[in-house]
Design a protein around this motif. Structure first.
Motif, PDB file in Angstrom:
ATOM      1  N   UNK A   3      -1.041   9.470 -11.967  1.00  0.00           N
ATOM      2  CA  UNK A   3      -1.225  10.702 -11.194  1.00  0.00           C
ATOM      3  C   UNK A   3      -2.567  10.534 -10.504  1.00  0.00           C
ATOM      4  N   UNK A   4      -2.534  10.416  -9.184  1.00  0.00           N
ATOM      5  CA  UNK A   4      -3.709   9.998  -8.422  1.00  0.00           C
ATOM      6  C   UNK A   4      -4.193  11.126  -7.522  1.00  0.00           C
ATOM      7  N   UNK A   5      -5.471  11.461  -7.602  1.00  0.00           N
ATOM      8  CA  UNK A   5      -6.049  12.517  -6.765  1.00  0.00           C
ATOM      9  C   UNK A   5      -6.202  12.022  -5.331  1.00  0.00           C
ATOM     10  N   UNK A   6      -5.747  12.848  -4.383  1.00  0.00           N
ATOM     11  CA  UNK A   6      -5.888  12.535  -2.966  1.00  0.00           C
ATOM     12  C   UNK A   6      -6.432  13.772  -2.256  1.00  0.00           C
ATOM     13  N   UNK A   7      -6.274  13.830  -0.923  1.00  0.00           N
ATOM     14  CA  UNK A   7      -6.748  14.982  -0.175  1.00  0.00           C
ATOM     15  C   UNK A   7      -5.863  16.197  -0.381  1.00  0.00           C
ATOM     16  N   UNK A   8      -6.137  17.251   0.392  1.00  0.00           N
ATOM     17  CA  UNK A   8      -5.409  18.510   0.236  1.00  0.00           C
ATOM     18  C   UNK A   8      -4.111  18.512   1.054  1.00  0.00           C
ATOM     19  N   UNK A   9      -3.034  18.967   0.393  1.00  0.00           N
ATOM     20  CA  UNK A   9      -1.745  19.090   1.062  1.00  0.00           C
ATOM     21  C   UNK A   9      -1.046  17.782   1.360  1.00  0.00           C
ATOM     22  N   UNK A  10      -1.027  16.830   0.410  1.00  0.00           N
ATOM     23  CA  UNK A  10      -0.339  15.560   0.676  1.00  0.00           C
ATOM     24  C   UNK A  10       1.147  15.789   0.928  1.00  0.00           C
TER      25      UNK A  10
ATOM     26  N   UNK B  87      -2.362  15.567  -5.171  1.00  0.00           N
ATOM     27  CA  UNK B  87      -2.175  14.372  -5.997  1.00  0.00           C
ATOM     28  C   UNK B  87      -0.899  13.645  -5.606  1.00  0.00           C
ATOM     29  N   UNK B  88      -0.797  12.417  -6.114  1.00  0.00           N
ATOM     30  CA  UNK B  88       0.384  11.583  -5.895  1.00  0.00           C
ATOM     31  C   UNK B  88       0.884  11.119  -7.247  1.00  0.00           C
ATOM     32  N   UNK B  89       2.215  11.070  -7.403  1.00  0.00           N
ATOM     33  CA  UNK B  89       2.827  10.660  -8.671  1.00  0.00           C
ATOM     34  C   UNK B  89       3.511   9.310  -8.511  1.00  0.00           C
TER      35      UNK B  89
ATOM     36  N   UNK C 162       8.773   7.637  -1.431  1.00  0.00           N
ATOM     37  CA  UNK C 162       9.618   6.460  -1.266  1.00  0.00           C
ATOM     38  C   UNK C 162       9.617   5.606  -2.516  1.00  0.00           C
ATOM     39  N   UNK C 163      10.439   4.561  -2.493  1.00  0.00           N
ATOM     40  CA  UNK C 163      10.602   3.660  -3.631  1.00  0.00           C
ATOM     41  C   UNK C 163       9.874   2.353  -3.340  1.00  0.00           C
ATOM     42  N   UNK C 164       9.224   1.792  -4.357  1.00  0.00           N
ATOM     43  CA  UNK C 164       8.496   0.530  -4.202  1.00  0.00           C
ATOM     44  C   UNK C 164       9.439  -0.588  -3.774  1.00  0.00           C
ATOM     45  N   UNK C 165       8.872  -1.659  -3.235  1.00  0.00           N
ATOM     46  CA  UNK C 165       9.679  -2.778  -2.731  1.00  0.00           C
ATOM     47  C   UNK C 165      10.530  -3.414  -3.818  1.00  0.00           C
ATOM     48  N   UNK C 166      10.030  -3.414  -5.052  1.00  0.00           N
ATOM     49  CA  UNK C 166      10.809  -4.001  -6.153  1.00  0.00           C
ATOM     50  C   UNK C 166      11.745  -2.994  -6.810  1.00  0.00           C
ATOM     51  N   UNK C 167      11.698  -1.749  -6.357  1.00  0.00           N
ATOM     52  CA  UNK C 167      12.602  -0.719  -6.871  1.00  0.00           C
ATOM     53  C   UNK C 167      12.192  -0.106  -8.189  1.00  0.00           C
ATOM     54  N   UNK C 168      11.053  -0.505  -8.726  1.00  0.00           N
ATOM     55  CA  UNK C 168      10.670  -0.065 -10.074  1.00  0.00           C
ATOM     56  C   UNK C 168       9.878   1.237 -10.124  1.00  0.00           C
ATOM     57  N   UNK C 169       9.312   1.630  -8.982  1.00  0.00           N
ATOM     58  CA  UNK C 169       8.452   2.825  -8.973  1.00  0.00           C
ATOM     59  C   UNK C 169       8.842   3.778  -7.847  1.00  0.00           C
ATOM     60  N   UNK C 170       8.991   5.046  -8.193  1.00  0.00           N
ATOM     61  CA  UNK C 170       9.201   6.109  -7.213  1.00  0.00           C
ATOM     62  C   UNK C 170       7.857   6.774  -6.969  1.00  0.00           C
ATOM     63  N   UNK C 171       7.436   6.792  -5.700  1.00  0.00           N
ATOM     64  CA  UNK C 171       6.156   7.404  -5.318  1.00  0.00           C
ATOM     65  C   UNK C 171       6.426   8.729  -4.616  1.00  0.00           C
ATOM     66  N   UNK C 172       5.798   9.796  -5.091  1.00  0.00           N
ATOM     67  CA  UNK C 172       5.979  11.120  -4.484  1.00  0.00           C
ATOM     68  C   UNK C 172       4.640  11.821  -4.321  1.00  0.00           C
ATOM     69  N   UNK C 173       4.490  12.539  -3.222  1.00  0.00           N
ATOM     70  CA  UNK C 173       3.279  13.340  -3.030  1.00  0.00           C
ATOM     71  C   UNK C 173       3.407  14.639  -3.806  1.00  0.00           C
ATOM     72  N   UNK C 174       2.282  15.132  -4.309  1.00  0.00           N
ATOM     73  CA  UNK C 174       2.240  16.427  -4.994  1.00  0.00           C
ATOM     74  C   UNK C 174       1.671  17.448  -4.027  1.00  0.00           C
TER      75      UNK C 174
ATOM     76  N   UNK D 272       0.836  -1.198   0.000  1.00  0.00           N
ATOM     77  CA  UNK D 272       0.000   0.000   0.000  1.00  0.00           C
ATOM     78  C   UNK D 272       0.878   1.257   0.000  1.00  0.00           C
ATOM     79  N   UNK D 273       0.267   2.384  -0.371  1.00  0.00           N
ATOM     80  CA  UNK D 273       0.910   3.692  -0.276  1.00  0.00           C
ATOM     81  C   UNK D 273       0.025   4.541   0.634  1.00  0.00           C
ATOM     82  N   UNK D 274       0.598   4.994   1.751  1.00  0.00           N
ATOM     83  CA  UNK D 274      -0.145   5.750   2.763  1.00  0.00           C
ATOM     84  C   UNK D 274       0.208   7.232   2.641  1.00  0.00           C
ATOM     85  N   UNK D 275      -0.798   8.065   2.365  1.00  0.00           N
ATOM     86  CA  UNK D 275      -0.568   9.476   2.054  1.00  0.00           C
ATOM     87  C   UNK D 275      -1.227  10.379   3.099  1.00  0.00           C
TER      88      UNK D 275
END
Length: 398
Positions: free
Chosen positions: A370-377, A356-358, A339-351, A89-92
């Motif tokens: 590009x995923x819509x989330x709450x305000x101020x991730x 949003x999250x990238x 952070x980086x995914x467990x397999x190293x293939x994806x970099x996850x960053x908050x916008x 999971x990705x916790x934002x």
């Protein structure tokens, strides 16, 4: 009449000639024997492997796996038995919405929104990796989430928890009490206050530990300073002001070989590089506007640097000691913490400023989602991640 010595010499020479003849015949036997002989000869010539030096680590700290790579335990998919059955999971944490968005990385969809305390800043894996702590800064509390079940536990009262770290031996949690101007050492499990360390700088926020765990470097964003703290003595032992007017240091990461610390500076638009042992004057590396987060690749070769003010990610090569790539987010954005995914293939960053999250491909720099989330991730945590234990923040593992 031949002298006995001459006779002996003659026999020796004859024996030598016979051996040479045999060797020549063996040579006619084909390449395979030659190669085998060469391999044996080479093998015999290799000196015995040097014994790895033992690092004199902080008492109680798990032994350093590789003195040349502090991230040796973080290889792709190398999950601890403690976390191997946890769902990915990705916790934002959404600072303005007072919620945590939970993303399923396989579908890039928000599957749950968890209400938490006021102004959650970071989601932090505990030292034993069994709990995720949501840092409710203005709510003066920590919200525990069980990453195995997704259940939310009882909120714990902790004052001004802007960020959270753990000593490498798992004894203490260290609260970065930014506005209180304190480093607060607490029991790593109960969060009971054990020692309060007042600091003279403003805005303690991020940190990382030395290879041996005996000290850590802290950034102070509002006064442009760095602290060096003795872990065992729980004491500030050195302090310096960064040589840039208006410096605003953010994330801190140690190099794989443990010799350098990198400090992102969102006002200087780049990274400060310093020797942690000597704590001397740092060098500067320009990356991009609003330089903010620092994340090491799973093979310990590169570091991904988020430039929040211009919507880019710079890639730094440790061996080459230089920036090698720069990735642009299509349509811009405000890449922050992650952070980086467990397999190293994806970099996850908050916008941070775009709700949003990238998700970014670490091989190509292509935006995957590009995923819509709450305000101020802000300080999102990818979980689980490889490693034996957590030093805190959004996931610093050893």
């Amino acid at each position: 009449m031949h002298h006995p010595i001459e006779k002996h010499l003659g026999r020796t020479l004859a024996a030598g000639a016979a051996l040479l003849s045999l060797a020549a015949l063996a040579g006619c036997d084909g390449d395979s024997r030659n190669r085998a002989d060469e391999a044996l000869a080479t093998k015999a010539a290799v000196p015995p492997a040097e014994k790895q030096p033992v690092v004199d680590g902080l008492p109680g700290m798990p032994p350093v796996l590789d003195p040349k790579d502090v991230y040796a335990a973080d290889r792709p998919g190398r999950l601890s038995p403690v976390v191997k059955d946890f769902p990915s999971r990705v916790y934002v944490p959404n600072t303005n919405s007072n919620t945590v968005s939970v993303i399923d990385p396989s579908t890039y969809e928000v599957i749950e929104t968890i209400p938490v305390g006021a102004q959650p800043q970071h989601v932090v894996p505990s030292w034993d990796m069994k709990t995720l702590w949501v840092n409710n800064d203005k709510g003066n509390s920590l919200t525990p989430i069980d990453p195995k079940t997704g259940e939310v536990g009882k909120t714990v009262d902790v004052h001004d928890p802007y960020n959270l770290y753990f000593t490498p031996n798992g004894t203490y949690a260290i609260v970065m009490a930014s506005l209180d101007r304190e480093l607060v050492f607490r029991d790593a499990h109960t969060m009971k206050r054990m020692k309060t360390v007042p600091v003279s700088c403003y805005g303690v926020n991020h940190a990382d530990f030395s290879l041996d765990g005996r000290y850590f470097i802290v950034s102070c964003e509002f006064s442009g300073e760095l602290l060096k703290v003795d872990t065992e003595r729980m004491k500030v032992i050195e302090q310096q002001k960064l040589p840039f007017g208006g410096a605003m240091p953010q994330d801190v990461k140690i190099s794989p070989d443990g010799k350098k610390f990198y400090v992102a500076d969102m006002m200087a638009d780049g990274v400060w590089v310093l020797d942690g042992d000597t704590f001397g004057k740092p060098k500067f590396l320009h990356t991009g506007k609003g330089c903010h987060g620092l994340y090491v690749s799973r093979d310990s070769r590169e570091m991904y640097i988020s430039n929040r003010g211009e919507g880019t990610i710079s890639v730094f090569d440790f061996a080459e000691d230089r920036l090698t790539k720069k990735w642009d987010l299509p349509g811009g954005g405000s890449p922050d913490m992650g952070g980086v995914s467990a397999d190293g293939k994806v970099l996850w960053l908050s916008g941070r400023y775009n709700s949003e999250v990238y998700a970014i491909d670490t091989r190509t720099g292509v935006q995957l989602a590009r995923i819509k989330v709450g305000s101020g991730p802000h300080g999102l945590a990818v979980y689980p991640q490889p490693g034996r234990y957590s030093l805190g923040h959004t996931g610093i593992f050893r």
